[in-house]
Design a protein around this motif. Sequence first.
Motif, PDB file in Angstrom:
ATOM      1  N   GLY A 111     -10.664  -7.322  22.410  1.00 35.71           N
ATOM      2  CA  GLY A 111      -9.217  -7.145  22.490  1.00 35.71           C
ATOM      3  C   GLY A 111      -8.697  -6.036  21.583  1.00 35.71           C
ATOM      4  N   LEU A 112      -9.112  -6.026  20.328  1.00 35.99           N
ATOM      5  CA  LEU A 112      -8.614  -5.009  19.389  1.00 35.99           C
ATOM      6  C   LEU A 112      -9.037  -3.606  19.830  1.00 35.99           C
ATOM      7  CD1 LEU A 112      -9.198  -6.723  15.908  1.00 35.99           C
ATOM      8  CD2 LEU A 112      -6.990  -6.161  16.949  1.00 35.99           C
ATOM      9  N   LEU A 113     -10.231  -3.511  20.417  1.00 35.31           N
ATOM     10  CA  LEU A 113     -10.709  -2.200  20.876  1.00 35.31           C
ATOM     11  C   LEU A 113      -9.966  -1.772  22.140  1.00 35.31           C
ATOM     12  CD1 LEU A 113     -14.441  -3.000  20.125  1.00 35.31           C
ATOM     13  CD2 LEU A 113     -13.021  -1.340  18.895  1.00 35.31           C
ATOM     14  N   LEU A 114      -9.698  -2.731  23.032  1.00 33.82           N
ATOM     15  CA  LEU A 114      -8.900  -2.425  24.231  1.00 33.82           C
ATOM     16  C   LEU A 114      -7.521  -1.910  23.841  1.00 33.82           C
ATOM     17  CD1 LEU A 114      -9.550  -5.424  26.692  1.00 33.82           C
ATOM     18  CD2 LEU A 114     -10.013  -2.997  27.134  1.00 33.82           C
ATOM     19  N   CYS A 115      -6.876  -2.603  22.902  1.00 37.69           N
ATOM     20  CA  CYS A 115      -5.523  -2.182  22.480  1.00 37.69           C
ATOM     21  C   CYS A 115      -5.541  -0.740  21.999  1.00 37.69           C
ATOM     22  CB  CYS A 115      -5.016  -3.073  21.340  1.00 37.69           C
ATOM     23  SG  CYS A 115      -4.607  -4.747  21.839  1.00 37.69           S
ATOM     24  N   GLN A 116      -6.537  -0.399  21.166  1.00 38.03           N
ATOM     25  CA  GLN A 116      -6.590   0.955  20.618  1.00 38.03           C
ATOM     26  C   GLN A 116      -6.827   2.000  21.706  1.00 38.03           C
ATOM     27  OE1 GLN A 116      -8.876   1.363  16.752  1.00 38.03           O
ATOM     28  NE2 GLN A 116      -9.341  -0.771  17.187  1.00 38.03           N
ATOM     29  N   MET A 117      -7.770   1.709  22.601  1.00 37.10           N
ATOM     30  CA  MET A 117      -8.099   2.710  23.629  1.00 37.10           C
ATOM     31  C   MET A 117      -6.943   2.899  24.608  1.00 37.10           C
ATOM     32  SD  MET A 117     -12.095   1.902  24.466  1.00 37.10           S
ATOM     33  CE  MET A 117     -13.335   1.879  23.160  1.00 37.10           C
ATOM     34  N   LEU A 118      -6.265   1.800  24.954  1.00 40.67           N
ATOM     35  CA  LEU A 118      -5.143   1.901  25.888  1.00 40.67           C
ATOM     36  C   LEU A 118      -3.959   2.614  25.236  1.00 40.67           C
ATOM     37  CD1 LEU A 118      -5.440  -1.676  27.429  1.00 40.67           C
ATOM     38  CD2 LEU A 118      -5.692   0.480  28.693  1.00 40.67           C
ATOM     39  N   ALA A 119      -3.655   2.238  23.992  1.00 35.01           N
ATOM     40  CA  ALA A 119      -2.521   2.864  23.304  1.00 35.01           C
ATOM     41  C   ALA A 119      -2.760   4.365  23.148  1.00 35.01           C
ATOM     42  CB  ALA A 119      -2.300   2.202  21.943  1.00 35.01           C
ATOM     43  N   ALA A 120      -4.019   4.744  22.881  1.00 36.04           N
ATOM     44  CA  ALA A 120      -4.338   6.175  22.720  1.00 36.04           C
ATOM     45  C   ALA A 120      -4.090   6.948  24.011  1.00 36.04           C
ATOM     46  CB  ALA A 120      -5.792   6.337  22.276  1.00 36.04           C
ATOM     47  N   LYS A 121      -4.167   6.262  25.152  1.00 27.70           N
ATOM     48  CA  LYS A 121      -3.921   6.922  26.445  1.00 27.70           C
ATOM     49  C   LYS A 121      -2.438   6.947  26.790  1.00 27.70           C
ATOM     50  CE  LYS A 121      -8.033   5.474  29.071  1.00 27.70           C
ATOM     51  NZ  LYS A 121      -8.110   6.373  30.245  1.00 27.70           N
ATOM     52  N   GLY A 122      -1.615   6.288  25.982  1.00 26.39           N
ATOM     53  CA  GLY A 122      -0.192   6.231  26.306  1.00 26.39           C
ATOM     54  C   GLY A 122       0.168   5.063  27.210  1.00 26.39           C
ATOM     55  N   VAL A 123      -0.713   4.074  27.279  1.00 26.65           N
ATOM     56  CA  VAL A 123      -0.436   2.873  28.078  1.00 26.65           C
ATOM     57  C   VAL A 123       0.331   1.881  27.204  1.00 26.65           C
ATOM     58  CG1 VAL A 123      -1.518   0.927  29.285  1.00 26.65           C
ATOM     59  CG2 VAL A 123      -2.545   3.215  29.428  1.00 26.65           C
ATOM     60  N   ARG A 124       1.335   1.248  27.790  1.00 27.10           N
ATOM     61  CA  ARG A 124       2.068   0.221  27.048  1.00 27.10           C
ATOM     62  C   ARG A 124       1.269  -1.075  27.119  1.00 27.10           C
ATOM     63  NH1 ARG A 124       7.168  -3.112  29.058  1.00 27.10           N
ATOM     64  NH2 ARG A 124       7.909  -3.949  27.077  1.00 27.10           N
ATOM     65  N   ILE A 182       0.854  -5.051  26.422  1.00 27.95           N
ATOM     66  CA  ILE A 182       1.388  -6.365  26.073  1.00 27.95           C
ATOM     67  C   ILE A 182       0.171  -7.217  25.726  1.00 27.95           C
ATOM     68  CG2 ILE A 182       2.663  -8.388  26.883  1.00 27.95           C
ATOM     69  CD1 ILE A 182       4.071  -6.576  28.925  1.00 27.95           C
ATOM     70  N   GLY A 183       0.074  -7.646  24.484  1.00 31.11           N
ATOM     71  CA  GLY A 183      -1.087  -8.423  24.045  1.00 31.11           C
ATOM     72  C   GLY A 183      -0.737  -9.894  23.950  1.00 31.11           C
ATOM     73  N   THR A 184      -1.702 -10.749  24.266  1.00 31.85           N
ATOM     74  CA  THR A 184      -1.490 -12.181  24.034  1.00 31.85           C
ATOM     75  C   THR A 184      -2.395 -12.613  22.889  1.00 31.85           C
ATOM     76  OG1 THR A 184      -3.239 -12.958  25.538  1.00 31.85           O
ATOM     77  CG2 THR A 184      -1.049 -12.607  26.480  1.00 31.85           C
ATOM     78  N   THR A 185      -1.903 -13.577  22.122  1.00 35.22           N
ATOM     79  CA  THR A 185      -2.706 -14.119  21.042  1.00 35.22           C
ATOM     80  C   THR A 185      -2.106 -15.445  20.581  1.00 35.22           C
ATOM     81  OG1 THR A 185      -3.860 -13.566  19.021  1.00 35.22           O
ATOM     82  CG2 THR A 185      -1.567 -12.887  19.156  1.00 35.22           C
ATOM     83  N   SER A 186      -2.782 -16.114  19.606  1.00 38.43           N
ATOM     84  CA  SER A 186      -2.372 -17.486  19.294  1.00 38.43           C
ATOM     85  C   SER A 186      -1.664 -17.652  17.950  1.00 38.43           C
ATOM     86  CB  SER A 186      -3.599 -18.405  19.324  1.00 38.43           C
ATOM     87  OG  SER A 186      -4.531 -18.001  18.339  1.00 38.43           O
ATOM     88  N   SER A 236      -1.128  -3.717  14.954  1.00 41.42           N
ATOM     89  CA  SER A 236      -1.648  -2.509  14.279  1.00 41.42           C
ATOM     90  C   SER A 236      -2.677  -1.794  15.130  1.00 41.42           C
ATOM     91  CB  SER A 236      -2.245  -2.775  12.889  1.00 41.42           C
ATOM     92  OG  SER A 236      -2.265  -4.100  12.582  1.00 41.42           O
ATOM     93  N   ALA A 237      -3.283  -2.498  16.081  1.00 42.40           N
ATOM     94  CA  ALA A 237      -4.248  -1.832  16.977  1.00 42.40           C
ATOM     95  C   ALA A 237      -3.544  -1.139  18.140  1.00 42.40           C
ATOM     96  CB  ALA A 237      -5.262  -2.847  17.494  1.00 42.40           C
ATOM     97  N   GLY A 238      -2.223  -1.322  18.254  1.00 41.30           N
ATOM     98  CA  GLY A 238      -1.503  -0.574  19.293  1.00 41.30           C
ATOM     99  C   GLY A 238      -0.744  -1.410  20.301  1.00 41.30           C
ATOM    100  N   ALA A 239      -0.812  -2.736  20.193  1.00 42.79           N
ATOM    101  CA  ALA A 239      -0.044  -3.558  21.143  1.00 42.79           C
ATOM    102  C   ALA A 239       1.445  -3.377  20.863  1.00 42.79           C
ATOM    103  CB  ALA A 239      -0.445  -5.022  21.020  1.00 42.79           C
ATOM    104  N   ALA A 240       2.200  -3.022  21.903  1.00 40.33           N
ATOM    105  CA  ALA A 240       3.637  -2.802  21.729  1.00 40.33           C
ATOM    106  C   ALA A 240       4.393  -4.119  21.708  1.00 40.33           C
ATOM    107  CB  ALA A 240       4.160  -1.919  22.865  1.00 40.33           C
ATOM    108  N   GLU A 241       3.877  -5.091  22.458  1.00 42.75           N
ATOM    109  CA  GLU A 241       4.521  -6.410  22.550  1.00 42.75           C
ATOM    110  C   GLU A 241       3.458  -7.481  22.382  1.00 42.75           C
ATOM    111  OE1 GLU A 241       7.708  -6.312  23.053  1.00 42.75           O
ATOM    112  OE2 GLU A 241       8.044  -4.363  24.003  1.00 42.75           O
ATOM    113  N   ILE A 242       3.880  -8.627  21.853  1.00 40.52           N
ATOM    114  CA  ILE A 242       2.949  -9.754  21.708  1.00 40.52           C
ATOM    115  C   ILE A 242       3.566 -10.984  22.374  1.00 40.52           C
ATOM    116  CG2 ILE A 242       1.935 -11.393  20.068  1.00 40.52           C
ATOM    117  CD1 ILE A 242       0.541  -8.719  19.982  1.00 40.52           C
ATOM    118  N   VAL A 243       2.744 -11.692  23.115  1.00 40.29           N
ATOM    119  CA  VAL A 243       3.164 -12.977  23.678  1.00 40.29           C
ATOM    120  C   VAL A 243       2.255 -14.055  23.089  1.00 40.29           C
ATOM    121  CG1 VAL A 243       3.443 -14.346  25.774  1.00 40.29           C
ATOM    122  CG2 VAL A 243       3.910 -11.882  25.836  1.00 40.29           C
TER     123      VAL A 243
END
Length: 323
Positions: free
Chosen positions: A152-165, A167-171, A181-188
Amino acid sequence: MRAVVVSEQGGPEVLRVEDREVPEPGDGQVRVDVQAAGVNYIDIYQRSGTYPMQTPFVAGSEGAGTVSAIGPGVADVAVGDLVAWAMVSGAGYAEQVVLAADKVVPVPDGVSGELAAAVLLQGMTAHYLVESTFPAQAGQTALVHAAAGGVGLLLCQMLAAKGVRVIGTTSTPEKAELARSAGAAEIVFYRDVDLVTEVERLTDGAGVDVVYDGVGKATFDAGLEVLRPRGTMVLFGGASGPVPPIDPQVLNAKGSLFLTRPSLAHYAAEREELLQRAADVLGQVAAGRLDVRIGGRYPLADAAQAQTDLASGGTTGKLLLVI
Ligand code: NDP
């Protein structure tokens, strides 16, 4: 040399440390003195019986270390090289392993063995998911489940670096902070709120272009609900359990959706693709563009605890056995 061996599949208690002969490499093989071994869900599936395995076998499938012997016919790997590997069953939780030379990749300057073992499998997974399975583009929106986990943390970084918005989920709030901090713009907080309502709100009802789902059973249905018409569901794992069979007609009813269930095994099967993907991931780490969070380090003897912790859902980033 010591190795963690599974003599019969079962609970974490079947992971036992054994003394074994130092293995000798055969044709096309290398022996590596392991510095660190990655702890992954696939190790749990192989230990527990979710994936059938011939026993006994050495647990684990990812690591990094220094080549200490080469067998006949090995040309492009030399004694003393720092190498890493991923998805190689039987090559993991041990002081020394023997594996095919064409399964190891060079570790570039500036990346330690520990860091390479911490990033290779999950990093190449995030890489193929965002580059090959669904090549996400700037301006798109992606839903990433378990955004503070290893992948998940690696996905957030790679997507954010591409300019993708993203939305991350977590507990938990702590995990949310890491994902941000890894680039998720929103958290659910997907265990506390209705995921569908929240994502609809965050996307003004439009839905997301892609869902990257490694959680599986608990999240799959909601993921289909929040995809935009013709969106893509990338189901890459089942940390909460396997997704039951679905009727393909569901994909039509929810908007001509695409569904794929990919595996790294098929996105790094050819030597050339493995080398390119690994070089790209390790190169990003060396250049400081990809941050690798090590969420826990364990001695070899605590392999059972490491797997138990990963399966509990309470960890962040990568768990390592440090040899
Ligand atoms: P993670 O570090 O992401 O750990 C799993 C996370 O899932 C937990 O931390 C937890 O995060 C969340 N979760 C939600 N429900 C549960 C539950 N019932 N039990 C446990 N965890 C739960 O693991 P990895 O990064 O190592 O792997 C993530 C997924 O990716 C796994 O499904 C794995 O099998 C898959 N994978 C697939 C590959 C492929 O090529 N297809 C390759 C590598 C991994 P939270 O607390 O935020 O809910």
